[in-house]
Design an enzyme around this catalytic site. Structure first.
Site, PDB file in Angstrom:
ATOM      1  N   HIS A  82       0.859  -1.189   0.000  1.00 25.62           N
ATOM      2  CA  HIS A  82       0.000   0.000   0.000  1.00 25.62           C
ATOM      3  C   HIS A  82       0.887   1.227   0.000  1.00 25.62           C
ATOM      4  O   HIS A  82       1.846   1.309   0.762  1.00 25.62           O
ATOM      5  CB  HIS A  82      -0.891   0.024   1.248  1.00 25.62           C
ATOM      6  CG  HIS A  82      -1.726   1.258   1.330  1.00 25.62           C
ATOM      7  ND1 HIS A  82      -2.883   1.410   0.593  1.00 25.62           N
ATOM      8  CD2 HIS A  82      -1.557   2.415   2.020  1.00 25.62           C
ATOM      9  CE1 HIS A  82      -3.397   2.610   0.841  1.00 25.62           C
ATOM     10  NE2 HIS A  82      -2.609   3.245   1.698  1.00 25.62           N
ATOM     11  N   ASP A 161     -15.233   2.387   7.586  1.00 29.11           N
ATOM     12  CA  ASP A 161     -14.236   3.408   7.241  1.00 29.11           C
ATOM     13  C   ASP A 161     -14.841   4.456   6.313  1.00 29.11           C
ATOM     14  O   ASP A 161     -14.620   5.655   6.486  1.00 29.11           O
ATOM     15  CB  ASP A 161     -13.012   2.761   6.583  1.00 29.11           C
ATOM     16  CG  ASP A 161     -12.073   3.832   6.057  1.00 29.11           C
ATOM     17  OD1 ASP A 161     -11.631   4.660   6.866  1.00 29.11           O
ATOM     18  OD2 ASP A 161     -11.828   3.874   4.839  1.00 29.11           O
ATOM     19  N   ARG A 168     -15.155  12.434   9.259  1.00 26.64           N
ATOM     20  CA  ARG A 168     -13.870  13.074   9.607  1.00 26.64           C
ATOM     21  C   ARG A 168     -13.571  14.228   8.662  1.00 26.64           C
ATOM     22  O   ARG A 168     -13.038  15.261   9.067  1.00 26.64           O
ATOM     23  CB  ARG A 168     -12.734  12.036   9.528  1.00 26.64           C
ATOM     24  CG  ARG A 168     -12.743  11.048  10.675  1.00 26.64           C
ATOM     25  CD  ARG A 168     -11.818   9.871  10.396  1.00 26.64           C
ATOM     26  NE  ARG A 168     -10.459  10.287  10.140  1.00 26.64           N
ATOM     27  CZ  ARG A 168      -9.596   9.614   9.360  1.00 26.64           C
ATOM     28  NH1 ARG A 168      -9.967   8.498   8.765  1.00 26.64           N
ATOM     29  NH2 ARG A 168      -8.379  10.064   9.199  1.00 26.64           N
ATOM     30  N   LYS A 187      -8.940  -1.442   5.552  1.00 31.71           N
ATOM     31  CA  LYS A 187      -9.144  -1.915   4.175  1.00 31.71           C
ATOM     32  C   LYS A 187      -8.110  -2.978   3.814  1.00 31.71           C
ATOM     33  O   LYS A 187      -8.400  -3.932   3.106  1.00 31.71           O
ATOM     34  CB  LYS A 187      -9.067  -0.721   3.206  1.00 31.71           C
ATOM     35  CG  LYS A 187     -10.267   0.231   3.387  1.00 31.71           C
ATOM     36  CD  LYS A 187     -10.114   1.551   2.678  1.00 31.71           C
ATOM     37  CE  LYS A 187      -9.193   2.494   3.391  1.00 31.71           C
ATOM     38  NZ  LYS A 187      -9.320   3.918   3.101  1.00 31.71           N
TER      39      LYS A 187
HETATM   40  N1  URA Z   1      -6.168   7.500   3.381  1.00 28.80           N
HETATM   41  C1  URA Z   1      -7.114   6.710   3.949  1.00 28.80           C
HETATM   42  O1  URA Z   1      -7.499   5.681   3.411  1.00 28.80           O
HETATM   43  N2  URA Z   1      -7.619   7.110   5.141  1.00 28.80           N
HETATM   44  C2  URA Z   1      -7.226   8.217   5.788  1.00 28.80           C
HETATM   45  O2  URA Z   1      -7.710   8.492   6.863  1.00 28.80           O
HETATM   46  C3  URA Z   1      -6.249   9.009   5.168  1.00 28.80           C
HETATM   47  C4  URA Z   1      -5.735   8.635   3.966  1.00 28.80           C
END
Ligand code: URA
Length: 440
Positions: A82, A161, A168, A187
């Site tokens: 990632h 998320d 957020r 993820k």
């Molecule tokens: N990328 C993500 O997947 N989540 C975050 O909170 C910040 C960057």
């Protein structure tokens, strides 16, 4: 249990239990916890932080809020990577075939580009015919047959998320290390691989601007992985300058092929070798040094390039473009950007360079925007290079000429010039494993 008490407990700086985190996250996803209470909890986490155990448990709960991809139908060790995102970051297209050529399975889900950073799925789709949405059976079969498949995110991966990130984003709680780490890792855990190598970019083109913040994020993510039974390590890599020379989808595929054929740019090649070696090491293939030699051998022998070709072929891509970049659809127009002054390029605002490529059509500002696969930038000069006023420093590609002027203005304003050669940071600045931090 009451959400009110959970918020108050975190507000007062205490550690939440797994049951409390489950109550909050599952209640929020299910609708029994309203946005305003989740927002308050997110702000309390932002201000008071979380312990490693809390962060690991929060991540596991978020991962389990949707599908947990079961890769057990694929034999052998499965490795994932990632990147936190950057400009010119085409490392997935280089590393995954190297790693697959060395016998470690790649069953990877990748994302699309958004904002100033690109995404692997868009780059892959610039190869005509390439399918990035495969049914699970085909995905598993392909990985068992040829060792590699990279597809777009499918199914319902970590819906907690998605919902928490949306909140957020509007409550000034994005830039919290435990929240970013749990968001990314939820993820990754849900995507099912045994080993995960994280490429945490640092610098003016990265999500994390400083080395210390990048290391803190990497440590949090590595800890989450090991707490949840996955082998995870991270490299902190430079994003103060775009990686390689090409920015834009088909342009980046072309440059990835150059690396796999042994004639790519030095910075991109070296970063890819380090990332591939660390992925192979996590997968148990040997010491990092042994894995580095293995990765280089996979390129020198042509085995890694052959893996990339096999992957595109299996997913319907027209592999003629990999062997002959002239077969890619061309941009209608090109434009030479010249140096506005003489001197060293002392700095590139990499985020602005990325946005210039978006203005040319290579990326999207909102998720709904369409992209132009042929658009983008080829950099002829980068930070540390000497340039003469009027010398061509970059070539822009676009489908209409009116895109050039705004992109050029932004691009040129992103460059700083001086008479002293700048000292460049190392390409790989640190390595974070469960045993600690190694700085280079
Ligand atoms: N990328 C993500 O997947 N989540 C975050 O909170 C910040 C960057």
């Amino acid at each position: 249990m009451r959400m009110y008490d959970i918020i108050a407990k975190k507000r007062d700086g205490h550690q939440l239990t797994r049951q409390e985190l489950e109550f909050a996250v599952n209640g929020f996803v299910g609708g029994s916890v309203p946005d305003y209470q989740m927002s308050a909890l997110l702000m309390a986490i932002y201000l008071k932080g979380m312990t490693e155990q809390e962060t690991a448990e929060l991540t596991d709960i978020m991962a389990h809020s949707g599908d947990m991809v079961d890769l057990s139908a694929i034999q052998g060790i499965k490795a994932d990577k990632h990147s936190t995102g950057g400009v010119g970051d085409k490392t997935t297209l280089v590393i995954t075939p190297i790693v697959a050529a060395c016998g470690v399975k790649i069953a990877k889900m990748s994302g699309r580009g958004l904002g100033h950073t690109g995404g692997t799925v868009d780059k892959m789709e610039s190869v005509p015919g390439t399918r990035t949405a495969l049914e699970p059976e085909e995905f598993f079969r392909q990985v068992n047959d040829i060792g590699i498949s990279v597809i777009g995110q499918s199914g319902n991966l970590a819906p907690a998320d998605k919902k928490m990130y949306a909140l957020r984003d509007v409550t000034a709680t994005v830039s919290s290390i435990p929240l970013i780490a749990s968001s990314i890792m939820s993820k990754k855990l849900a995507a099912g691989s045994d080993c995960i190598l994280l490429d945490v970019k640092t610098g003016n083109g990265a999500f994390m601007k400083t080395l210390d913040d990048s290391i803190a994020l990497a440590q949090a993510m590595v800890s989450i992985g090991w707490h949840n039974g996955r082998k995870v390590a991270a490299l902190i890599t430079d994003m103060d300058t775009p990686l390689g020379h090409n920015i834009g989808n088909s342009l980046e595929v072309m440059e990835s092929v150059q690396v796999l054929k042994g004639n790519g740019p030095e910075d991109l090649t070296q970063v890819c070798y380090q990332l591939a070696a660390n992925m192979l090491h996590l997968a148990g293939k040997g010491t990092v040094e042994e894995c580095l030699s293995m990765a280089k051998q996979a390129v020198e022998s042509g085995a890694a390039m052959e893996k990339l070709r096999q992957m595109f072929q299996a997913q319907g891509g027209d592999v003629r473009v990999l062997d002959d970049p002239n077969q890619f659809e061309k941009a209608a127009y090109e434009y030479a950007v010249t140096a506005p002054e003489t001197g060293y390029i002392t700095q590139m605002d990499t985020e602005q360079v990325g946005i210039s490529s978006v203005l040319l059509g290579a990326g999207r500002i909102t998720k709904e925007d369409s992209i132009d696969y042929a658009a983008g930038i080829v950099l002829h000069k980068k930070t540390g290079d000497w340039v003469e006023k009027g010398e061509c420093i970059a070539t822009f590609y676009a489908q209409s000429q009116d895109k050039f002027q705004p992109a050029e203005e932004l691009f040129c304003s992103a460059l700083s010039f001086g008479q002293e050669k700048p000292v460049l940071p190392p390409l790989v600045m640190a390595r974070i494993t469960k045993d600690g931090v190694e700085r280079f």
